[in-house]
Scaffold this motif. Structure first.
Motif, PDB file in Angstrom:
ATOM      1  N   HIS B  83      24.534  -2.995 -11.130  1.00 11.35           N
ATOM      2  CA  HIS B  83      24.957  -1.789 -11.838  1.00 11.35           C
ATOM      3  C   HIS B  83      24.935  -2.004 -13.354  1.00 11.35           C
ATOM      4  O   HIS B  83      24.514  -1.120 -14.124  1.00 11.35           O
ATOM      5  N   ILE B  84      25.356  -3.172 -13.799  1.00  7.62           N
ATOM      6  CA  ILE B  84      25.342  -3.475 -15.233  1.00  7.62           C
ATOM      7  C   ILE B  84      23.906  -3.494 -15.750  1.00  7.62           C
ATOM      8  O   ILE B  84      23.578  -2.892 -16.772  1.00  7.62           O
ATOM      9  N   LEU B  85      23.031  -4.157 -14.995  1.00  8.17           N
ATOM     10  CA  LEU B  85      21.642  -4.282 -15.435  1.00  8.17           C
ATOM     11  C   LEU B  85      20.930  -2.931 -15.428  1.00  8.17           C
ATOM     12  O   LEU B  85      20.159  -2.624 -16.338  1.00  8.17           O
ATOM     13  N   GLU B  86      21.200  -2.101 -14.396  1.00  2.10           N
ATOM     14  CA  GLU B  86      20.517  -0.804 -14.329  1.00  2.10           C
ATOM     15  C   GLU B  86      20.976   0.119 -15.457  1.00  2.10           C
ATOM     16  O   GLU B  86      20.284   1.055 -15.813  1.00  2.10           O
ATOM     17  N   MET B  87      22.154  -0.146 -16.001  1.00  4.15           N
ATOM     18  CA  MET B  87      22.623   0.647 -17.127  1.00  4.15           C
ATOM     19  C   MET B  87      22.135   0.079 -18.455  1.00  4.15           C
ATOM     20  O   MET B  87      22.497   0.573 -19.531  1.00  4.15           O
ATOM     21  N   GLY B  88      21.322  -0.975 -18.380  1.00  6.59           N
ATOM     22  CA  GLY B  88      20.710  -1.529 -19.576  1.00  6.59           C
ATOM     23  C   GLY B  88      21.649  -2.383 -20.397  1.00  6.59           C
ATOM     24  O   GLY B  88      21.398  -2.662 -21.559  1.00  6.59           O
ATOM     25  N   ARG B  89      22.753  -2.792 -19.779  1.00 12.84           N
ATOM     26  CA  ARG B  89      23.691  -3.641 -20.512  1.00 12.84           C
ATOM     27  C   ARG B  89      23.423  -5.109 -20.204  1.00 12.84           C
ATOM     28  O   ARG B  89      22.821  -5.446 -19.192  1.00 12.84           O
ATOM     29  N   GLU B  90      23.916  -5.954 -21.081  1.00 14.34           N
ATOM     30  CA  GLU B  90      23.846  -7.388 -20.808  1.00 14.34           C
ATOM     31  C   GLU B  90      25.009  -7.804 -19.917  1.00 14.34           C
ATOM     32  O   GLU B  90      26.072  -7.191 -19.940  1.00 14.34           O
ATOM     33  N   LEU B  91      24.788  -8.856 -19.164  1.00 12.24           N
ATOM     34  CA  LEU B  91      25.883  -9.370 -18.339  1.00 12.24           C
ATOM     35  C   LEU B  91      26.973  -9.902 -19.267  1.00 12.24           C
ATOM     36  O   LEU B  91      26.687 -10.599 -20.241  1.00 12.24           O
ATOM     37  N   PRO B  92      28.218  -9.577 -18.995  1.00 20.53           N
ATOM     38  CA  PRO B  92      29.301  -9.964 -19.907  1.00 20.53           C
ATOM     39  C   PRO B  92      29.637 -11.452 -19.821  1.00 20.53           C
ATOM     40  O   PRO B  92      29.483 -12.083 -18.774  1.00 20.53           O
ATOM     41  N   ALA B  93      30.099 -11.989 -20.936  1.00 18.69           N
ATOM     42  CA  ALA B  93      30.513 -13.395 -20.976  1.00 18.69           C
ATOM     43  C   ALA B  93      31.921 -13.583 -20.413  1.00 18.69           C
ATOM     44  O   ALA B  93      32.262 -14.667 -19.936  1.00 18.69           O
ATOM     45  N   HIS B  94      32.727 -12.535 -20.481  1.00 20.24           N
ATOM     46  CA  HIS B  94      34.124 -12.598 -20.017  1.00 20.24           C
ATOM     47  C   HIS B  94      34.425 -11.356 -19.193  1.00 20.24           C
ATOM     48  O   HIS B  94      33.907 -10.279 -19.481  1.00 20.24           O
ATOM     49  N   PRO B  95      35.291 -11.486 -18.210  1.00 21.59           N
ATOM     50  CA  PRO B  95      35.658 -10.288 -17.451  1.00 21.59           C
ATOM     51  C   PRO B  95      36.473  -9.324 -18.302  1.00 21.59           C
ATOM     52  O   PRO B  95      37.300  -9.730 -19.113  1.00 21.59           O
ATOM     53  N   THR B  96      36.241  -8.033 -18.109  1.00 19.80           N
ATOM     54  CA  THR B  96      37.049  -6.985 -18.727  1.00 19.80           C
ATOM     55  C   THR B  96      38.226  -6.723 -17.806  1.00 19.80           C
ATOM     56  O   THR B  96      38.044  -6.294 -16.673  1.00 19.80           O
ATOM     57  N   LEU B  97      39.424  -7.003 -18.290  1.00 16.58           N
ATOM     58  CA  LEU B  97      40.629  -6.884 -17.454  1.00 16.58           C
ATOM     59  C   LEU B  97      41.514  -5.742 -17.934  1.00 16.58           C
ATOM     60  O   LEU B  97      41.675  -5.534 -19.129  1.00 16.58           O
ATOM     61  N   PHE B  98      42.064  -5.011 -16.979  1.00 13.30           N
ATOM     62  CA  PHE B  98      43.122  -4.057 -17.305  1.00 13.30           C
ATOM     63  C   PHE B  98      44.131  -4.090 -16.167  1.00 13.30           C
ATOM     64  O   PHE B  98      43.908  -4.745 -15.149  1.00 13.30           O
ATOM     65  N   ALA B  99      45.239  -3.400 -16.353  1.00 14.00           N
ATOM     66  CA  ALA B  99      46.372  -3.574 -15.437  1.00 14.00           C
ATOM     67  C   ALA B  99      46.726  -2.277 -14.740  1.00 14.00           C
ATOM     68  O   ALA B  99      46.645  -1.188 -15.311  1.00 14.00           O
ATOM     69  N   LYS B 100      47.110  -2.428 -13.496  1.00 17.74           N
ATOM     70  CA  LYS B 100      47.827  -1.379 -12.775  1.00 17.74           C
ATOM     71  C   LYS B 100      49.212  -1.937 -12.488  1.00 17.74           C
ATOM     72  O   LYS B 100      49.361  -3.111 -12.149  1.00 17.74           O
ATOM     73  N   PHE B 101      50.203  -1.039 -12.548  1.00 20.46           N
ATOM     74  CA  PHE B 101      51.526  -1.407 -12.055  1.00 20.46           C
ATOM     75  C   PHE B 101      51.564  -1.161 -10.547  1.00 20.46           C
ATOM     76  O   PHE B 101      50.782  -0.375 -10.007  1.00 20.46           O
TER      77      PHE B 101
END
Lengths: 278, 278
Positions: B83-101
């Protein structure tokens, strides 16, 4: 009333009422979070008659985070009006919210231990903390105001390199035991936002704002957040920080091993923490 | 083993082992989260001898979220490679994290009730959920893998208008009781990421990916996150979603009152939830 969470020598903690130089334990409440979970908390605190300790007999390590493990810490970015305007931004239509887990909290006088891999861009953010005193969902302005137990002082210590690794700030805001909270909660009947908030590093004042210079007031935030999820007793809202953080300085300035951080809100008290990198 | 949290008619819940069409309660464990908090959880579950119920005798409302109230839900954005590649983005070096309570979680077959003010851009995100089975901090790869109790299915229902009101996604990801989790936890010895993950809306397949198409594997994520804070038993990591979300379609497509959402991971099971706006 002024409430605190005290650590005793036997490894237990207790909620205590602080008045006239004396801390009086509230019998049966392990900490202020546990106390607030009791709908009768005001009555219980007003009639506290547990162990009494002279404040000046308490060591710094006897003071715990006023809420040691909040169920939720909801943080607000970009909320100090003067700071937003001076940066040439428009005032936001909605609060910018992000989350801390309860594991981020530490005591008001504890050392802040930073792991070596996260020690390069450690920054300060002095904040007014709102502590919730009753369950509230979909609050109107009056209910939102009534749900506020009181106010405390928080420093949203931020690892800017981690915060900016990705578009989501969370990982720079959640290092374990790096967010001091305390030393007391001042109940809402005795504190009105307005007094000065300051952050000093090694005696030099870095931030100096007024706690009523908020785009979104504490009651606004409770109402807005409670339209998303229930706020529960002991939950904390960190209401944002005024200008003067280290990352925005030229050159940027960060906290280093041994630095002393003092975070003050007049009328509540001061956090005093030393940075330790390891 | 397959573990579930069952709701009984008397208002209690229990952790249960699901095998051969029978759910067997684990005596003394109020839910799978409480079970995992016992270091002896594997032994206790393996010797479960409480109340037995035929699975086909259970109504949908008898199935609770496998972890009803996680201490932490750590979510990962942008993790499916294709999905990342098909959107033309580079693979990330770090995970993008967010929180749910934990308040965001709901049961595997529960209706998802959306308040009217948040019902305009409700979207789906099928995800493989990693459930933590032991306390872990600063884990190396082996310790990280060992800390995974097992896997479940989660749908990170997202209110895109709230998500995009500000630069932080949290408020669009935390509406109360809108994130289904379950129906079972399959222990790590019986499930290896790889099988298909799908999301169907009213019978139409919207997402179809492979659970091993991750930039950051479950063990990678445990190691990375545990360098920030301690992961505890019952904590959940939502590992990201494959392509095909409604917000990215042309035209955009969102969930509406009455829509049936089925979220499936082969080898674990399926969440079946109906959207209710109110």
């Amino acid at each position: 009333m002024r409430l605190a969470t005290l650590r005793h020598g036997d490894g237990t903690t207790s909620a205590a009422v602080v008045a006239d130089g004396i801390a009086t334990d509230v019998v049966g409440a392990a900490d202020v979070g546990a106390l607030l979970a009791d709908p009768e908390w005001r009555t219980r605190a007003a009639s506290a008659d547990g162990q009494q300790t002279a404040i000046d007999g308490l060591a710094p390590e006897n003071w715990g985070a006023v809420i040691p493990r909040p169920g939720k810490v909801v943080c607000v970015g970009l909320n100090y009006r003067e700071h937003i305007l001076e940066m040439g931004r428009e005032l936001p239509a909605h609060p910018t919210l992000f989350a801390k887990f309860g594991t981020a909290i530490t005591g008001p006088y504890d050392d802040i231990a930073i792991p070596a891999h996260a020690a390069d861009q450690v920054d300060w953010e002095a904040e007014l903390a709102v502590v919730i005193g009753e369950r509230v969902r979909d609050a109107d302005p009056a209910a939102a105001a009534a749900a506020i137990a009181g106010y405390s002082v928080l420093n949203d210590i931020s690892m800017r390199d981690f915060q900016n690794r990705t578009v989501q700030w969370m990982q720079g805001k959640n290092f374990e035991a790096t967010t001091p909270l305390g030393p007391v909660l001042v109940t809402a009947d005795e504190f009105e936002p307005g007094p000065s908030i300051r952050c000093d590093v090694n005696g030099e004042t870095m931030q100096d704002g007024a706690t009523d210079d908020l785009v979104f007031t504490p009651a606004d935030l409770v109402a807005y957040i409670s339209a998303i999820f229930t706020l529960e007793p002991g939950d904390v809202i960190a209401t944002g920080t005024p200008g003067g953080v280290g990352h925005a300085r030229t050159p940027a300035r960060y906290l280093a091993d041994g630095d002393e951080l003092v975070t003050t809100i007049d009328g509540i008290g001061a956090l005093r923490n030393r940075i330790r990198t390891r």
